[in-house]
Design a protein around this motif. Structure first.
Motif, PDB file in Angstrom:
ATOM      1  N   GLU A 620     -69.375 -64.706 -55.486  1.00  0.00           N
ATOM      2  CA  GLU A 620     -68.055 -64.198 -55.088  1.00  0.00           C
ATOM      3  C   GLU A 620     -68.111 -63.589 -53.695  1.00  0.00           C
ATOM      4  O   GLU A 620     -67.199 -63.776 -52.878  1.00  0.00           O
ATOM      5  CB  GLU A 620     -67.587 -63.164 -56.111  1.00  0.00           C
ATOM      6  CG  GLU A 620     -66.206 -62.580 -55.827  1.00  0.00           C
ATOM      7  CD  GLU A 620     -65.796 -61.542 -56.852  1.00  0.00           C
ATOM      8  OE1 GLU A 620     -64.963 -60.685 -56.520  1.00  0.00           O
ATOM      9  OE2 GLU A 620     -66.324 -61.580 -57.983  1.00  0.00           O
ATOM     10  N   ALA A 621     -69.212 -62.861 -53.410  1.00  0.00           N
ATOM     11  CA  ALA A 621     -69.369 -62.291 -52.069  1.00  0.00           C
ATOM     12  C   ALA A 621     -69.614 -63.388 -51.043  1.00  0.00           C
ATOM     13  O   ALA A 621     -69.077 -63.346 -49.922  1.00  0.00           O
ATOM     14  CB  ALA A 621     -70.520 -61.293 -52.066  1.00  0.00           C
ATOM     15  N   LEU A 622     -70.415 -64.394 -51.402  1.00  0.00           N
ATOM     16  CA  LEU A 622     -70.714 -65.486 -50.469  1.00  0.00           C
ATOM     17  C   LEU A 622     -69.466 -66.285 -50.104  1.00  0.00           C
ATOM     18  O   LEU A 622     -69.396 -66.876 -49.016  1.00  0.00           O
ATOM     19  CB  LEU A 622     -71.764 -66.414 -51.079  1.00  0.00           C
ATOM     20  CG  LEU A 622     -73.174 -65.859 -51.247  1.00  0.00           C
ATOM     21  CD1 LEU A 622     -74.073 -66.871 -51.949  1.00  0.00           C
ATOM     22  CD2 LEU A 622     -73.777 -65.485 -49.894  1.00  0.00           C
ATOM     23  N   ALA A 623     -68.500 -66.318 -51.005  1.00  0.00           N
ATOM     24  CA  ALA A 623     -67.278 -67.080 -50.730  1.00  0.00           C
ATOM     25  C   ALA A 623     -66.550 -66.562 -49.496  1.00  0.00           C
ATOM     26  O   ALA A 623     -65.778 -67.300 -48.860  1.00  0.00           O
ATOM     27  CB  ALA A 623     -66.367 -67.032 -51.953  1.00  0.00           C
ATOM     28  N   LYS A 624     -66.780 -65.311 -49.126  1.00  0.00           N
ATOM     29  CA  LYS A 624     -66.128 -64.737 -47.947  1.00  0.00           C
ATOM     30  C   LYS A 624     -66.697 -65.301 -46.643  1.00  0.00           C
ATOM     31  O   LYS A 624     -66.183 -65.010 -45.564  1.00  0.00           O
ATOM     32  CB  LYS A 624     -66.262 -63.216 -47.974  1.00  0.00           C
ATOM     33  CG  LYS A 624     -65.572 -62.594 -49.190  1.00  0.00           C
ATOM     34  CD  LYS A 624     -65.718 -61.085 -49.224  1.00  0.00           C
ATOM     35  CE  LYS A 624     -65.028 -60.515 -50.468  1.00  0.00           C
ATOM     36  NZ  LYS A 624     -65.146 -59.039 -50.570  1.00  0.00           N
ATOM     37  N   LEU A 625     -67.796 -66.077 -46.755  1.00  0.00           N
ATOM     38  CA  LEU A 625     -68.358 -66.719 -45.561  1.00  0.00           C
ATOM     39  C   LEU A 625     -67.615 -67.988 -45.193  1.00  0.00           C
ATOM     40  O   LEU A 625     -67.875 -68.586 -44.144  1.00  0.00           O
ATOM     41  CB  LEU A 625     -69.841 -67.060 -45.811  1.00  0.00           C
ATOM     42  CG  LEU A 625     -70.792 -65.881 -46.009  1.00  0.00           C
ATOM     43  CD1 LEU A 625     -72.164 -66.382 -46.460  1.00  0.00           C
ATOM     44  CD2 LEU A 625     -70.920 -65.095 -44.703  1.00  0.00           C
ATOM     45  N   GLU A 626     -66.696 -68.435 -46.064  1.00  0.00           N
ATOM     46  CA  GLU A 626     -66.011 -69.710 -45.858  1.00  0.00           C
ATOM     47  C   GLU A 626     -65.308 -69.761 -44.510  1.00  0.00           C
ATOM     48  O   GLU A 626     -65.311 -70.796 -43.816  1.00  0.00           O
ATOM     49  CB  GLU A 626     -65.013 -69.941 -46.992  1.00  0.00           C
ATOM     50  CG  GLU A 626     -64.473 -71.351 -47.065  1.00  0.00           C
ATOM     51  CD  GLU A 626     -65.526 -72.363 -47.481  1.00  0.00           C
ATOM     52  OE1 GLU A 626     -65.582 -73.434 -46.839  1.00  0.00           O
ATOM     53  OE2 GLU A 626     -66.290 -72.078 -48.415  1.00  0.00           O
ATOM     54  N   HIS A 627     -64.698 -68.655 -44.119  1.00  0.00           N
ATOM     55  CA  HIS A 627     -63.926 -68.631 -42.872  1.00  0.00           C
ATOM     56  C   HIS A 627     -64.576 -67.747 -41.806  1.00  0.00           C
ATOM     57  O   HIS A 627     -63.924 -67.386 -40.825  1.00  0.00           O
ATOM     58  CB  HIS A 627     -62.506 -68.136 -43.165  1.00  0.00           C
ATOM     59  CG  HIS A 627     -61.789 -68.948 -44.214  1.00  0.00           C
ATOM     60  ND1 HIS A 627     -61.388 -70.252 -43.997  1.00  0.00           N
ATOM     61  CD2 HIS A 627     -61.436 -68.633 -45.493  1.00  0.00           C
ATOM     62  CE1 HIS A 627     -60.796 -70.719 -45.086  1.00  0.00           C
ATOM     63  NE2 HIS A 627     -60.817 -69.757 -46.018  1.00  0.00           N
ATOM     64  N   ALA A 628     -65.833 -67.426 -42.002  1.00  0.00           N
ATOM     65  CA  ALA A 628     -66.541 -66.592 -41.018  1.00  0.00           C
ATOM     66  C   ALA A 628     -66.947 -67.441 -39.820  1.00  0.00           C
ATOM     67  O   ALA A 628     -67.081 -68.672 -39.917  1.00  0.00           O
ATOM     68  CB  ALA A 628     -67.773 -65.972 -41.664  1.00  0.00           C
ATOM     69  N   PRO A 629     -67.155 -66.797 -38.653  1.00  0.00           N
ATOM     70  CA  PRO A 629     -67.635 -67.536 -37.467  1.00  0.00           C
ATOM     71  C   PRO A 629     -68.953 -68.242 -37.769  1.00  0.00           C
ATOM     72  O   PRO A 629     -69.796 -67.726 -38.504  1.00  0.00           O
ATOM     73  CB  PRO A 629     -67.819 -66.434 -36.417  1.00  0.00           C
ATOM     74  CG  PRO A 629     -66.918 -65.333 -36.868  1.00  0.00           C
ATOM     75  CD  PRO A 629     -66.921 -65.373 -38.358  1.00  0.00           C
ATOM     76  N   LYS A 630     -69.109 -69.432 -37.212  1.00  0.00           N
ATOM     77  CA  LYS A 630     -70.310 -70.215 -37.450  1.00  0.00           C
ATOM     78  C   LYS A 630     -71.461 -69.705 -36.585  1.00  0.00           C
ATOM     79  O   LYS A 630     -71.249 -69.110 -35.522  1.00  0.00           O
ATOM     80  CB  LYS A 630     -70.058 -71.689 -37.162  1.00  0.00           C
ATOM     81  CG  LYS A 630     -68.935 -72.285 -37.993  1.00  0.00           C
ATOM     82  CD  LYS A 630     -69.196 -72.132 -39.492  1.00  0.00           C
ATOM     83  CE  LYS A 630     -68.064 -72.711 -40.321  1.00  0.00           C
ATOM     84  NZ  LYS A 630     -68.278 -72.499 -41.776  1.00  0.00           N
TER      85      LYS A 630
END
Length: 641
Positions: A620-630
């Motif tokens: 659930e926490a990792l899902a917040k990386l979906e739209h994070a800067p690459k």
């Protein structure tokens, strides 16, 4: 225990499979053998392009790691070791002609002795002649193998180093400027390591494996007037080394099994005593032959292995630990196989069975391989440098040395009268020897720990406790005086507890997924927009250890790879001010603490410690990386495997 023996032997054989075959079994981790590269080889040429029908020089470039050395093409008359040989696989019509090699220099041999050999970087030249019918513009592949014995001050290892070189065919030859200095330096080798054999000459390529004249002149250590004496000396050392193995710490505990068996046999017919001695010897011989056969087979396939190689396999070492540990528990009286004291010798057929003597011989060899008794190191080095049948002869002599004391008793049974008569002392002796057997199990466990992951070491120890509990259940309730219903329940519970212990203890490979945490590394990765997951943990933290099972979840590992997350472990097992400061900044005074640094966000996400730590919570926490800067291009993250 008879029915378990084939399974254990099968596991031992599987653990010896070469790495190429083991790689086909991804669900059984840790099967691959550990290999090292103390020497590397490559082929260089004095010409970058060759002309049809021309002759030119090439050289095998050997680069040795520090402390390692190989030998020259010819050994001194009083020297031991193995001559280095270049075996060629040349295209049709090609020939190879021997050239002098650089003079070997003094190196530190095995056991502190001095020897002559090559170290650091050395070039071994050969003259090649191309056929006249080569076509201009073609590419020719030159292949070969350097067959050598590589040694350091502690041990020696036969090694085969393949090399190849593709070279183009031109109307006129072109000098390889990059190698000009190397070949200019080789011009001063005249007479340094020349081959004076009358068979010296050209080796013709036929598309099959061929050897340089060095191969024909020095491939067998038996050439020269001094060599037969050396072979006899090495055979004597091999026998003495095998004999002394009987009192080495690795083997001595097993002799407790055999001693109780021999005392019991003193009451039997002399012919029966002889059969037991021969069965014990056969067990040693068969196991030695099997190990040497597998070793030679794997070496022929290019594996770089030495004596004791099987203990580099985590699975083989694990089965050894299992067998010795269970034997130790049996000798201590935790459970019994049969009702007599001699049952400890794995009496597979009852009273002093011949199969028991045979199996004891197998076990003696199994535990003897890590030991290098006095006189044995040199003999092993010599034997492993020989071809198959001479090598088999040497190891047969070692095996006979190991079996010799009991062979003497077998052929001279009157000597058994010198031993104490069977009695109650045998039970005390058996239990006393159990401590030595358990000490051997502890040693092999320590050796196995060097092959598995940190948390695999923890699980190994816990698993062995459950295996001991299974043996206790068997010994406590699976006895002839118990009702059938109780015995059935006992065998079911024994199987379940043993299976759980085996599952806990089985060797897990070292985990390269996690890096060591440091504040500097976190700042460096965050500056490159790399997602970072940090696990604050410690060995003494039981909750932390329980949480480790979460990271084995396949879906979670897939998410770590998907988002390119670098995994860092902050180990607080010992005092670390940096970790204390980091926890203080997070307003945390206890562990476990798990953080996720999302690129573009100043503060990390703290995985809630007040709810059960589950894979879904982390995902659930990792899902917040979906739209994070690459991550910045070119940055490599360390992700879970």
């Amino acid at each position: 225990m008879t029915r378990f023996l084939p399974s254990l032997l099968l596991l031992l054989l599987v653990s010896l499979l070469p790495a190429g075959l083991q790689a086909q079994s991804p669900d059984i981790p840790g099967l691959a053998l550990i290999k090292s590269k103390p020497v590397t080889a490559e082929l260089i040429s004095e010409q970058s392009s060759i002309a049809p029908g021309s002759s030119f020089r090439v050289a095998a470039k050997l680069v040795h790691e520090p402390t390692f050395h190989t030998y020259g093409k010819v050994l001194p008359e009083d020297g031991t070791g193995k001559p280095t040989v270049i075996q060629w696989k040349l295209p049709d019509g090609w020939t190879a002609e021997d050239l002098p090699w650089p003079a070997p220099h003094e190196t530190e041999g095995t056991g502190g002795s001095k020897s002559l050999g090559y170290s650091d970087t050395v070039y071994l030249p050969v003259k090649l002649t191309a056929p006249a019918d080569l076509k201009v513009g073609d590419q020719v592949k030159l292949e070969g193998i350097v067959d050598a014995l590589v040694c350091d001050p502690k041990s020696c290892n036969p090694i085969k180093l393949p090399f190849s070189l593709e070279i183009s065919v031109a109307q006129t030859a072109v000098v390889n400027a990059a190698a000009a200095d190397v070949f200019k330096g080789l011009e001063g080798n005249t007479g340094a390591e020349s081959n004076t054999s009358p068979t010296a000459g050209a080796t013709k390529g036929t598309g099959a494996d061929t050897g340089t004249p060095a191969a024909s002149a020095s491939a067998t250590p038996s050439q020269g007037s001094a060599q037969p004496v050396n072979i006899f000396k090495q055979l004597m050392l091999a026998f003495l080394g095998g004999l002394i193995l009987n009192i080495m710490p690795c083997v001595f505990p097993v002799l407790g099994i055999k001693v109780t068996s021999v005392v019991q046999q003193s009451l039997e017919h002399p012919r029966r005593v002889m059969l037991h001695g021969l069965a014990y010897t056969a067990g040693i011989l068969v196991s030695f032959w099997a190990l040497v056969g597998v070793l030679q087979l794997l070496r022929s396939w290019g594996e770089q292995l030495a004596w004791g190689f099987q203990l580099q396999s985590p699975w083989f070492s694990f089965i050894v630990v299992l067998i010795i540990f269970i034997f130790g528990l049996n000798m201590a009286g935790l459970f019994e196989v049969g009702t007599s004291a001699t049952g400890v010798g794995m009496e597979l057929t009852g009273k002093s069975g011949l199969q028991g003597s045979f199996f004891t011989g197998l076990l003696a060899t199994l535990v003897a391989t890590p030991c290098a008794a006095p006189f044995l190191a040199g003999a092993l080095t010599f034997a492993l440098g020989l071809s198959f049948w001479p090598s088999m002869l040497f190891f047969t002599v070692i095996a006979l040395g190991l079996a010799f004391p009991f062979l003497v008793l077998a052929f001279f049974p009157k000597l058994l009268r010198l031993l104490p008569r069977p009695g109650a002392w045998m039970e005390s002796f058996k239990q006393a020897m159990a401590f030595l057997m358990l000490a051997a199990a502890a040693y092999f466990t320590w050796s196995l720990m060097g092959l598995i992951s940190e948390y695999g070491q923890r699980d190994l120890l816990i698993g062995l406790v459950f295996i001991a509990a299974a043996c206790w259940i068997y010994g406590r309730w699976f006895t002839p005086d118990k009702p059938t219903k109780t015995r059935v329940k006992a065998i079911i519970f024994t199987a379940l507890v043993f299976a759980f212990g085996f599952w806990m203890a089985y060797p897990r490979p070292k985990d390269g997924s996690w890096k060591e945490w440091s504040p500097e590394l976190v700042d460096e990765l965050r500056a490159k927009n790399v997602p970072v997951f940090v696990d604050f943990t410690a060995r003494w933290c039981a909750t932390c250890q329980a949480n480790k099972w979460v990271y084995k979840n396949q879906a979670l590992q897939s998410d770590f790879r998907k988002y390119g997350v670098t995994l860092l472990r902050a180990d607080w097992t010992t005092t670390d001010v940096r970790i204390e400061d980091a926890l203080a900044l997070l307003n945390k005074t206890a562990i476990p603490v798990n953080l996720l640094y999302v690129p573009g966000q100043k503060e990390p996400i703290i995985i809630d410690p007040d709810v059960p730590f589950t894979p879904s919570l982390v995902r659930e926490a990792l899902a917040k990386l979906e739209h994070a800067p690459k991550a910045i291009k070119g940055t490599t993250a360390q992700v879970a495997k």
